[in-house]
Motif scaffolding. Structure first.
Motif, PDB file in Angstrom:
ATOM      1  N   MET A  69      65.431  35.331  44.820  1.00 20.91           N
ATOM      2  CA  MET A  69      64.899  36.485  45.549  1.00 20.91           C
ATOM      3  C   MET A  69      65.887  37.651  45.450  1.00 20.91           C
ATOM      4  N   SER A  70      65.397  38.848  45.112  1.00 21.28           N
ATOM      5  CA  SER A  70      66.269  40.010  44.960  1.00 21.28           C
ATOM      6  C   SER A  70      66.821  40.435  46.315  1.00 21.28           C
ATOM      7  N   SER A  71      67.980  41.137  46.256  1.00 23.03           N
ATOM      8  CA  SER A  71      68.645  41.560  47.494  1.00 23.03           C
ATOM      9  C   SER A  71      67.801  42.550  48.286  1.00 23.03           C
ATOM     10  N   SER A  72      67.023  43.407  47.569  1.00 22.99           N
ATOM     11  CA  SER A  72      66.184  44.387  48.270  1.00 22.99           C
ATOM     12  C   SER A  72      65.077  43.713  49.074  1.00 22.99           C
ATOM     13  N   ILE A  73      64.533  42.600  48.530  1.00 23.35           N
ATOM     14  CA  ILE A  73      63.489  41.859  49.249  1.00 23.35           C
ATOM     15  C   ILE A  73      64.102  41.066  50.395  1.00 23.35           C
ATOM     16  N   LYS A  74      65.274  40.451  50.146  1.00 26.64           N
ATOM     17  CA  LYS A  74      65.931  39.670  51.193  1.00 26.64           C
ATOM     18  C   LYS A  74      66.315  40.527  52.386  1.00 26.64           C
ATOM     19  N   SER A  75      66.679  41.794  52.133  1.00 26.96           N
ATOM     20  CA  SER A  75      67.080  42.665  53.233  1.00 26.96           C
ATOM     21  C   SER A  75      65.920  42.985  54.170  1.00 26.96           C
ATOM     22  N   LYS A  76      64.683  42.816  53.679  1.00 28.37           N
ATOM     23  CA  LYS A  76      63.495  43.099  54.504  1.00 28.37           C
ATOM     24  C   LYS A  76      63.035  41.880  55.296  1.00 28.37           C
ATOM     25  N   VAL A  77      63.579  40.700  54.976  1.00 31.58           N
ATOM     26  CA  VAL A  77      63.145  39.459  55.632  1.00 31.58           C
ATOM     27  C   VAL A  77      63.359  39.485  57.139  1.00 31.58           C
ATOM     28  N   PRO A  78      64.524  39.948  57.659  1.00 33.21           N
ATOM     29  CA  PRO A  78      64.703  39.959  59.126  1.00 33.21           C
ATOM     30  C   PRO A  78      63.639  40.782  59.858  1.00 33.21           C
ATOM     31  N   PHE A  79      63.310  41.963  59.313  1.00 29.25           N
ATOM     32  CA  PHE A  79      62.293  42.782  59.969  1.00 29.25           C
ATOM     33  C   PHE A  79      60.921  42.102  59.907  1.00 29.25           C
ATOM     34  N   LEU A  80      60.597  41.499  58.763  1.00 34.04           N
ATOM     35  CA  LEU A  80      59.317  40.792  58.635  1.00 34.04           C
ATOM     36  C   LEU A  80      59.268  39.604  59.591  1.00 34.04           C
ATOM     37  N   PHE A  81      60.402  38.935  59.774  1.00 32.68           N
ATOM     38  CA  PHE A  81      60.464  37.830  60.733  1.00 32.68           C
ATOM     39  C   PHE A  81      60.188  38.331  62.145  1.00 32.68           C
ATOM     40  N   LEU A  82      60.777  39.491  62.501  1.00 30.82           N
ATOM     41  CA  LEU A  82      60.531  40.070  63.830  1.00 30.82           C
ATOM     42  C   LEU A  82      59.059  40.408  64.013  1.00 30.82           C
ATOM     43  N   VAL A  83      58.437  40.961  62.984  1.00 35.84           N
ATOM     44  CA  VAL A  83      57.008  41.296  63.062  1.00 35.84           C
ATOM     45  C   VAL A  83      56.180  40.037  63.282  1.00 35.84           C
ATOM     46  N   CYS A  84      56.479  38.975  62.522  1.00 33.62           N
ATOM     47  CA  CYS A  84      55.709  37.726  62.624  1.00 33.62           C
ATOM     48  C   CYS A  84      55.844  37.080  63.999  1.00 33.62           C
ATOM     49  N   ILE A  85      57.094  36.979  64.502  1.00 34.03           N
ATOM     50  CA  ILE A  85      57.275  36.338  65.810  1.00 34.03           C
ATOM     51  C   ILE A  85      56.681  37.196  66.923  1.00 34.03           C
ATOM     52  N   SER A  86      56.714  38.516  66.768  1.00 32.76           N
ATOM     53  CA  SER A  86      56.129  39.396  67.787  1.00 32.76           C
ATOM     54  C   SER A  86      54.625  39.195  67.864  1.00 32.76           C
ATOM     55  N   ILE A  87      53.979  39.115  66.698  1.00 28.43           N
ATOM     56  CA  ILE A  87      52.521  38.906  66.671  1.00 28.43           C
ATOM     57  C   ILE A  87      52.172  37.534  67.241  1.00 28.43           C
ATOM     58  N   TRP A  88      52.923  36.512  66.814  1.00 29.99           N
ATOM     59  CA  TRP A  88      52.614  35.152  67.264  1.00 29.99           C
ATOM     60  C   TRP A  88      52.805  35.016  68.774  1.00 29.99           C
ATOM     61  N   TRP A  89      53.976  35.455  69.295  1.00 25.13           N
ATOM     62  CA  TRP A  89      54.231  35.268  70.716  1.00 25.13           C
ATOM     63  C   TRP A  89      53.390  36.203  71.578  1.00 25.13           C
ATOM     64  N   ALA A  90      52.995  37.341  71.054  1.00 23.92           N
ATOM     65  CA  ALA A  90      52.061  38.201  71.793  1.00 23.92           C
ATOM     66  C   ALA A  90      50.724  37.487  71.974  1.00 23.92           C
ATOM     67  N   PHE A  91      50.267  36.838  70.884  1.00 20.34           N
ATOM     68  CA  PHE A  91      49.024  36.062  70.984  1.00 20.34           C
ATOM     69  C   PHE A  91      49.197  34.898  71.969  1.00 20.34           C
ATOM     70  N   TYR A  92      50.362  34.244  71.890  1.00 22.92           N
ATOM     71  CA  TYR A  92      50.615  33.093  72.768  1.00 22.92           C
ATOM     72  C   TYR A  92      50.619  33.505  74.234  1.00 22.92           C
ATOM     73  N   TYR A  93      51.382  34.545  74.580  1.00 24.72           N
ATOM     74  CA  TYR A  93      51.520  34.948  75.981  1.00 24.72           C
ATOM     75  C   TYR A  93      50.240  35.541  76.558  1.00 24.72           C
TER      76      TYR A  93
END
Length: 339
Positions: free
Chosen positions: A1-25
């Protein structure tokens, strides 16, 4: 995986957990025991434990990883304040008040860093170094080579030419030969016309929006207009200061406030005059303010997706002759070396 794509992973992780836990709560089902299992620590573990770990795994530079993890955690606290039900919050209220202090500290450090960069640029320009190098070197030392550094370089270049253009001399730029482009089809005069138009229109539009719409909207539009005015003033001054240059075996295309484009002379397949209108294309790069670009450069190897570069210069014949002569000298020197 290129460094430019890896640098975006933390933000994408935040988006995913926000959507999931918003649905959960917000759901009322067996998933959360019909609302009785809306524990805040579920989101807290992902946002304040897993998120910084992912930042340090995906970002090589530890300073950048730390800064990114703090910013994303503050953003996660902000998101959590909306998705976690009020009756389920125990320690989240303390986190909500604490994030403002953290953001204030980060902002303070960033302001100090920007001031340091500004003083370094001012000192370098005062020593008559290459103005582009004076601007980019301290920024790259602080931010590296990424998109953030390029964006800050552009913004710094804008403010430099808006307020300190008199301290920038064209002859201080690197290069054996320099070529201008500000007189072609009245390019600089047209930019000055836009400056006067924006300056004349701004107060009228402010008053109109103030009484027809709202004072807040009028202030926002006026601030954006003021920023665009500074941008056009900087562009107007930069076009006469930043030349296109031949530097050794490379062609440096500086055009207004644009990020410089460097073309190796041995990558030029053909250079000739252009008399036709050039349409926008992802395979074409155009540097021209008004009229039709009068120089076309065909590349041997594409630079990214760009296969042809079109320029508008004051003297097309002189520019083409100089590039061909430099390319010929470079090729002859290369042949002598290879013997």
């Amino acid at each position: 995986m290129s460094s430019s794509i890896k640098s975006k992973v933390p933000f994408l992780f935040l988006v995913c957990i926000s959507i999931w836990w918003a649905f959960y709560y917000q759901s009322d089902s067996k998933l959360n025991d019909y609302g009785s299992a809306n524990f805040e620590w579920l989101f807290l573990l992902d946002a304040l434990v897993m998120l910084p770990i992912i930042c340090f795994l995906c970002v090589k530079d530890r300073k950048e990883a730390l800064l990114k993890s703090i910013i994303l955690m503050c953003l996660a606290v902000f998101i959590g304040s909306y998705i976690i039900p009020e009756q389920s919050k125990l320690i989240w209220h303390y986190l909500e008040s604490g994030r403002y202090f953290v953001l204030a500290v980060i902002l303070l450090f960033e302001i100090v860093a920007i001031l340091t960069v500004y003083l370094a640029i001012k000192a370098a320009i005062g020593k008559r170094q290459d103005p582009d190098t004076s601007i980019e070197k301290p920024i790259k030392n602080y931010l590296g080579e990424g998109p953030a550094a390029k964006l800050l370089s552009f913004e710094t270049r804008m403010w430099t030419y808006a307020f300190f253009a008199k301290r920038v001399e064209p002859e201080n730029f690197s290069g054996e030969q320099h070529f201008t482009y500000h007189e072609k089809d009245g390019a600089q005069s047209n930019l000055l016309g836009f400056v006067f138009l924006i300056a004349f229109e701004a107060p009228i539009m402010h008053m109109f929006l103030h009484f027809i719409w709202s004072p807040f909207a009028a202030n926002i539009v006026t601030l954006l207009t003021a920023f665009s005015l500074v941008l056009f003033i900087a562009e107007y001054r930069a076009v006469a200061k930043r030349p296109i240059s031949l530097v050794g075996n490379k062609l440096f295309i500086r055009y207004g406030l644009y990020q410089p484009l460097t073309i190796p002379l041995n990558n030029i397949a053909r250079i000739h005059k252009n008399i036709e209108f050039v349409k926008r294309s992802r395979f074409v790069k155009r540097y021209n303010y008004s009229g039709i670009p009068n120089v076309e450069i065909e590349l041997i190897e594409p630079m990214g997706k760009v296969q042809r570069v079109f320029l508008g210069v004051d003297s097309a014949e002189q520019f083409i002759s100089a590039v061909l002569a430099s390319a010929s000298r470079y090729n002859n020197a290369l042949q002598r070396t290879s013997r």
